[in-house]
Design a protein around this motif. Sequence first.
Motif, PDB file in Angstrom:
ATOM      1  N   THR A 176       0.832  -1.187   0.000  1.00 40.27           N
ATOM      2  CA  THR A 176       0.000   0.000   0.000  1.00 40.27           C
ATOM      3  C   THR A 176       0.874   1.247   0.000  1.00 40.27           C
ATOM      4  O   THR A 176       1.765   1.384   0.832  1.00 40.27           O
ATOM      5  CB  THR A 176      -0.882   0.003   1.256  1.00 40.27           C
ATOM      6  OG1 THR A 176      -1.598  -1.229   1.283  1.00 40.27           O
ATOM      7  CG2 THR A 176      -1.864   1.153   1.235  1.00 40.27           C
ATOM      8  N   ILE A 177       0.603   2.134  -0.959  1.00 39.37           N
ATOM      9  CA  ILE A 177       1.357   3.382  -1.019  1.00 39.37           C
ATOM     10  C   ILE A 177       0.701   4.410  -0.115  1.00 39.37           C
ATOM     11  O   ILE A 177       1.353   5.139   0.609  1.00 39.37           O
ATOM     12  CB  ILE A 177       1.393   3.928  -2.458  1.00 39.37           C
ATOM     13  CG1 ILE A 177       2.035   2.923  -3.398  1.00 39.37           C
ATOM     14  CG2 ILE A 177       2.138   5.253  -2.509  1.00 39.37           C
ATOM     15  CD1 ILE A 177       1.821   3.237  -4.850  1.00 39.37           C
ATOM     16  N   PHE A 178      -0.618   4.422  -0.176  1.00 42.65           N
ATOM     17  CA  PHE A 178      -1.328   5.479   0.531  1.00 42.65           C
ATOM     18  C   PHE A 178      -2.712   5.007   0.938  1.00 42.65           C
ATOM     19  O   PHE A 178      -3.377   4.290   0.211  1.00 42.65           O
ATOM     20  CB  PHE A 178      -1.444   6.714  -0.365  1.00 42.65           C
ATOM     21  CG  PHE A 178      -2.334   7.780   0.190  1.00 42.65           C
ATOM     22  CD1 PHE A 178      -1.919   8.523   1.278  1.00 42.65           C
ATOM     23  CD2 PHE A 178      -3.584   8.022  -0.368  1.00 42.65           C
ATOM     24  CE1 PHE A 178      -2.737   9.502   1.803  1.00 42.65           C
ATOM     25  CE2 PHE A 178      -4.402   9.002   0.151  1.00 42.65           C
ATOM     26  CZ  PHE A 178      -3.978   9.741   1.239  1.00 42.65           C
ATOM     27  N   GLN A 179      -3.101   5.416   2.126  1.00 42.25           N
ATOM     28  CA  GLN A 179      -4.427   5.054   2.612  1.00 42.25           C
ATOM     29  C   GLN A 179      -5.023   6.280   3.282  1.00 42.25           C
ATOM     30  O   GLN A 179      -4.355   6.953   4.071  1.00 42.25           O
ATOM     31  CB  GLN A 179      -4.304   3.913   3.608  1.00 42.25           C
ATOM     32  CG  GLN A 179      -5.587   3.172   3.784  1.00 42.25           C
ATOM     33  CD  GLN A 179      -5.375   1.846   4.475  1.00 42.25           C
ATOM     34  OE1 GLN A 179      -4.240   1.455   4.760  1.00 42.25           O
ATOM     35  NE2 GLN A 179      -6.444   1.152   4.756  1.00 42.25           N
ATOM     36  N   LEU A 180      -6.249   6.594   2.957  1.00 43.07           N
ATOM     37  CA  LEU A 180      -6.878   7.791   3.494  1.00 43.07           C
ATOM     38  C   LEU A 180      -7.664   7.402   4.747  1.00 43.07           C
ATOM     39  O   LEU A 180      -8.654   6.685   4.656  1.00 43.07           O
ATOM     40  CB  LEU A 180      -7.813   8.389   2.436  1.00 43.07           C
ATOM     41  CG  LEU A 180      -8.364   9.778   2.670  1.00 43.07           C
ATOM     42  CD1 LEU A 180      -7.249  10.805   2.651  1.00 43.07           C
ATOM     43  CD2 LEU A 180      -9.385  10.127   1.609  1.00 43.07           C
ATOM     44  N   THR A 262     -18.026   8.847  -1.777  1.00 47.37           N
ATOM     45  CA  THR A 262     -17.244   8.430  -2.953  1.00 47.37           C
ATOM     46  C   THR A 262     -15.818   8.023  -2.608  1.00 47.37           C
ATOM     47  O   THR A 262     -15.247   7.204  -3.296  1.00 47.37           O
ATOM     48  CB  THR A 262     -17.189   9.529  -4.027  1.00 47.37           C
ATOM     49  OG1 THR A 262     -16.847  10.761  -3.382  1.00 47.37           O
ATOM     50  CG2 THR A 262     -18.496   9.676  -4.738  1.00 47.37           C
ATOM     51  N   HIS A 263     -15.240   8.610  -1.558  1.00 47.01           N
ATOM     52  CA  HIS A 263     -13.826   8.314  -1.297  1.00 47.01           C
ATOM     53  C   HIS A 263     -13.603   7.483  -0.035  1.00 47.01           C
ATOM     54  O   HIS A 263     -12.503   7.450   0.482  1.00 47.01           O
ATOM     55  CB  HIS A 263     -13.029   9.610  -1.203  1.00 47.01           C
ATOM     56  CG  HIS A 263     -13.211  10.489  -2.392  1.00 47.01           C
ATOM     57  ND1 HIS A 263     -12.857  10.084  -3.658  1.00 47.01           N
ATOM     58  CD2 HIS A 263     -13.733  11.723  -2.531  1.00 47.01           C
ATOM     59  CE1 HIS A 263     -13.156  11.043  -4.501  1.00 47.01           C
ATOM     60  NE2 HIS A 263     -13.691  12.042  -3.856  1.00 47.01           N
ATOM     61  N   PHE A 264     -14.648   6.845   0.447  1.00 48.75           N
ATOM     62  CA  PHE A 264     -14.518   6.055   1.673  1.00 48.75           C
ATOM     63  C   PHE A 264     -13.456   4.972   1.512  1.00 48.75           C
ATOM     64  O   PHE A 264     -13.419   4.267   0.515  1.00 48.75           O
ATOM     65  CB  PHE A 264     -15.877   5.428   2.015  1.00 48.75           C
ATOM     66  CG  PHE A 264     -15.896   4.745   3.338  1.00 48.75           C
ATOM     67  CD1 PHE A 264     -15.895   5.491   4.507  1.00 48.75           C
ATOM     68  CD2 PHE A 264     -15.906   3.364   3.427  1.00 48.75           C
ATOM     69  CE1 PHE A 264     -15.909   4.860   5.731  1.00 48.75           C
ATOM     70  CE2 PHE A 264     -15.922   2.733   4.649  1.00 48.75           C
ATOM     71  CZ  PHE A 264     -15.921   3.486   5.810  1.00 48.75           C
ATOM     72  N   GLU A 265     -12.592   4.864   2.493  1.00 50.53           N
ATOM     73  CA  GLU A 265     -11.507   3.879   2.478  1.00 50.53           C
ATOM     74  C   GLU A 265     -10.704   3.926   1.196  1.00 50.53           C
ATOM     75  O   GLU A 265     -10.421   2.901   0.567  1.00 50.53           O
ATOM     76  CB  GLU A 265     -12.054   2.469   2.711  1.00 50.53           C
ATOM     77  CG  GLU A 265     -12.237   2.183   4.180  1.00 50.53           C
ATOM     78  CD  GLU A 265     -12.546   0.726   4.454  1.00 50.53           C
ATOM     79  OE1 GLU A 265     -12.763  -0.033   3.491  1.00 50.53           O
ATOM     80  OE2 GLU A 265     -12.587   0.358   5.626  1.00 50.53           O
ATOM     81  N   LEU A 266     -10.346   5.136   0.784  1.00 52.82           N
ATOM     82  CA  LEU A 266      -9.540   5.286  -0.420  1.00 52.82           C
ATOM     83  C   LEU A 266      -8.151   4.704  -0.181  1.00 52.82           C
ATOM     84  O   LEU A 266      -7.538   4.958   0.843  1.00 52.82           O
ATOM     85  CB  LEU A 266      -9.446   6.773  -0.760  1.00 52.82           C
ATOM     86  CG  LEU A 266      -8.697   7.168  -2.025  1.00 52.82           C
ATOM     87  CD1 LEU A 266      -9.385   8.351  -2.665  1.00 52.82           C
ATOM     88  CD2 LEU A 266      -7.263   7.514  -1.750  1.00 52.82           C
ATOM     89  N   ARG A 267      -7.712   3.913  -1.129  1.00 44.22           N
ATOM     90  CA  ARG A 267      -6.407   3.282  -0.956  1.00 44.22           C
ATOM     91  C   ARG A 267      -5.701   3.146  -2.298  1.00 44.22           C
ATOM     92  O   ARG A 267      -6.280   2.702  -3.279  1.00 44.22           O
ATOM     93  CB  ARG A 267      -6.600   1.897  -0.329  1.00 44.22           C
ATOM     94  CG  ARG A 267      -5.276   1.285   0.113  1.00 44.22           C
ATOM     95  CD  ARG A 267      -5.426  -0.138   0.537  1.00 44.22           C
ATOM     96  NE  ARG A 267      -6.310  -0.306   1.673  1.00 44.22           N
ATOM     97  CZ  ARG A 267      -7.081  -1.358   1.852  1.00 44.22           C
ATOM     98  NH1 ARG A 267      -7.134  -2.301   0.946  1.00 44.22           N
ATOM     99  NH2 ARG A 267      -7.841  -1.468   2.913  1.00 44.22           N
ATOM    100  N   GLY A 333      -6.011  13.764  -0.899  1.00 43.17           N
ATOM    101  CA  GLY A 333      -5.430  13.866   0.440  1.00 43.17           C
ATOM    102  C   GLY A 333      -4.024  13.330   0.595  1.00 43.17           C
ATOM    103  O   GLY A 333      -3.628  12.953   1.688  1.00 43.17           O
ATOM    104  N   VAL A 334      -3.247  13.303  -0.483  1.00 44.37           N
ATOM    105  CA  VAL A 334      -1.880  12.798  -0.354  1.00 44.37           C
ATOM    106  C   VAL A 334      -0.934  13.940   0.006  1.00 44.37           C
ATOM    107  O   VAL A 334      -1.202  15.094  -0.290  1.00 44.37           O
ATOM    108  CB  VAL A 334      -1.387  12.123  -1.655  1.00 44.37           C
ATOM    109  CG1 VAL A 334      -2.224  10.932  -1.997  1.00 44.37           C
ATOM    110  CG2 VAL A 334      -1.367  13.107  -2.802  1.00 44.37           C
ATOM    111  N   ASN A 335       0.170  13.629   0.636  1.00 48.63           N
ATOM    112  CA  ASN A 335       1.167  14.663   0.905  1.00 48.63           C
ATOM    113  C   ASN A 335       2.392  14.456   0.013  1.00 48.63           C
ATOM    114  O   ASN A 335       2.450  13.517  -0.775  1.00 48.63           O
ATOM    115  CB  ASN A 335       1.540  14.699   2.389  1.00 48.63           C
ATOM    116  CG  ASN A 335       2.203  13.426   2.850  1.00 48.63           C
ATOM    117  OD1 ASN A 335       2.837  12.727   2.061  1.00 48.63           O
ATOM    118  ND2 ASN A 335       2.059  13.101   4.122  1.00 48.63           N
ATOM    119  N   LYS A 336       3.336  15.365   0.134  1.00 50.96           N
ATOM    120  CA  LYS A 336       4.524  15.379  -0.749  1.00 50.96           C
ATOM    121  C   LYS A 336       5.267  14.041  -0.741  1.00 50.96           C
ATOM    122  O   LYS A 336       5.784  13.605  -1.758  1.00 50.96           O
ATOM    123  CB  LYS A 336       5.478  16.498  -0.296  1.00 50.96           C
ATOM    124  CG  LYS A 336       5.088  17.860  -0.832  1.00 50.96           C
ATOM    125  CD  LYS A 336       5.716  18.123  -2.198  1.00 50.96           C
ATOM    126  CE  LYS A 336       4.780  18.804  -3.159  1.00 50.96           C
ATOM    127  NZ  LYS A 336       4.377  20.136  -2.777  1.00 50.96           N
TER     128      LYS A 336
END
Lengths: 497, 177
Positions: A176-180, A262-267, A333-336
Amino acid sequence: MKKNSSIYKSARQSAIYGLFEVFRLIKVFATAFIIPIVSLLRDSRVASKVYYVHLGMILLLIFIIFFAIVKYWRFTYYLSVDNEFIVEEGVFSRSKISIPFDRIQSVDFEQNLIHQIFGVVKLKIDTAGSKNEEASLRAIDINKAKLIKSVILSYSKDVTTVEESEEVEKVETEHTIFQLDTFSLVKVGLTKNVFSSLLLIIALGYQIIDNLNQVGFKDSVKNYIDGATNEIAKTDTIFIVIVLGIFIFISFIVNLIRAVITHFELRLERQNDSFVLSQGLFNRRISTAKESKIQTLSWNNNLFEGFLKMNELVIKHASASEATKKNSMIVLGVNKMHIQTVMTMLFGKHFSIPQEFSSVSRKLFYRLILLATLPLCLYFGLIYLKVLFYSNLSIFIFGFAVLTFHYYQKKKCFAIDNDFLYIKGGVFGYSQVILPLHTVNNVTLKSTPYQRQNNLATIKLYHGAGFESIPYIDFSTAQILADFILYKIEISKKVWM
Amino acid sequence: MSMNFTNPQISIDQLPSTATLEYEPLEKSFEWYSMTSTLISILLLEIGLLCAIYFIADESRQYLIFFVFIAVLILLPLIFFAKLSYKYEGYAVRQRDITYKSGIFFKVITTLPYNRIQHMEISQGPLEKLFKLYTLSLFTAGGSGSDVQVHGLSQEKANDMKAYISESTVKKVDEEK
């Protein structure tokens, strides 16, 4: 993968597909016939023989069910041995669509509530042909869909494996790269579109007050402020403040709920050499795009997202359809740091964005101002002809436009190195696009008389997922860019889609 | 992307430039074709508008001559520009790409490398048939935005171009293998 696996045999979709088809047909007929049927029922002459109408509807329903069953029965799909995805469908005459694996740009799953209950998914396969060649299976078993996906995505032409032989790490990787998380999700919901709704509220509020002024509300406000307690004016002001407050509150809540659904548990995940984005509460969507099919990488933020150090990351892959939303994976919602991770995965460890960017000509700002004065002149003309009333709002909008153009021109800049073109932009926020030069399809130089007068041009680069353009740069610079990019495309041996 | 990717440096001046291209003009009959097609499309639009004015706004019938005058006044420069546009359109075929330019005021120069072409098509509309003209459409992958159309070709030229382009594409693929 063994070639005798069940996915290589011709199969039908899940029986749920028949159900979906029934719903779809009912919807089609209902929207087409609802008005004539209602007007028929209200006719007094028909009222006594109403059962005929009911009978007709029942017959129609039987027909629909029959049709849906036949459609379900006649719709088959399979993976062929020579690496093609094949769909055969059609009630009366059957047509066969075959899509070679290497032409497939992305494999998407979609699940609404009914899908989730029955453990099926909607499978969408997107290609990048000029003609619309897309296959979608509306309900197939989830395990089978996963199997199909893995077969399609693990397929690679022999040519590509030779070229990428240095990358030996062909181990099955999945991480996983990113999880909201929920807190960030709420933040996203609050910041997304907040600017546009705020602007709308300001404009609306201004308009209301403006109109009230014209009907003499100003005096009552004055009285009110003067301390002459005018009961009517007081209630009016309170009423407006409350309405505005409710309006702001509702728009915030609506934005929030929409974002959460729409973005629930975005991964964002990395599986082998593909990116996988999954999100959604009731309607769960999973899109998968192969790394080699990705056309551009970009990210942007608005003013509020900027404060919270959040970005929207957009990964675009080639698509037959030009709708930009459809062929991009949007990660909120990703950061740098996350962006850096994705960049390293896509472009290699040694990738870095150049420090120096060239700006675009200030003439762009002047030209935009000139264009914005045209509607303003028209507006004043109409006021002069007494068609419209003067409103301060027009000056406000014009001022806002000037500010927008100023920042648009100031923030637009570009840089190029051996393999990539970088374009920065944004008005109140920030945006950046990274365009690998080998994904460019064609190079277009444009110039208007005004641009030619000032030795300027606009360069537009089309790629498989749309285009990027750099406006108002020196003509000679544009020419050099064009020649260099063409040279890079023509010597490129990379697979670009 | 990869570490041992060799790429000998090339000075920008050495790169072949599209700036010095000599464009080949379109067929002479294209001038008449573009004038005719403009005439037909604008005339149809104007007749429609005039009919609407004549039948809907009864009281304005007395000004009909005036409206017709305006319609002609609009039509003439458009036809003139259609005639003029012929001089500004042209194409240039190179070993690895094709360039098409057009536009009197808003100039557009598009260059499409052959290795980005997915398929080609030679087509002829009804009006083009009258003038014995053909259009060569070059389709790329991913949306129609990047497709290039070369208008105003003779049949011979269209066929030759298509053959040349597909030949160069095949040659390129062979080199790679």
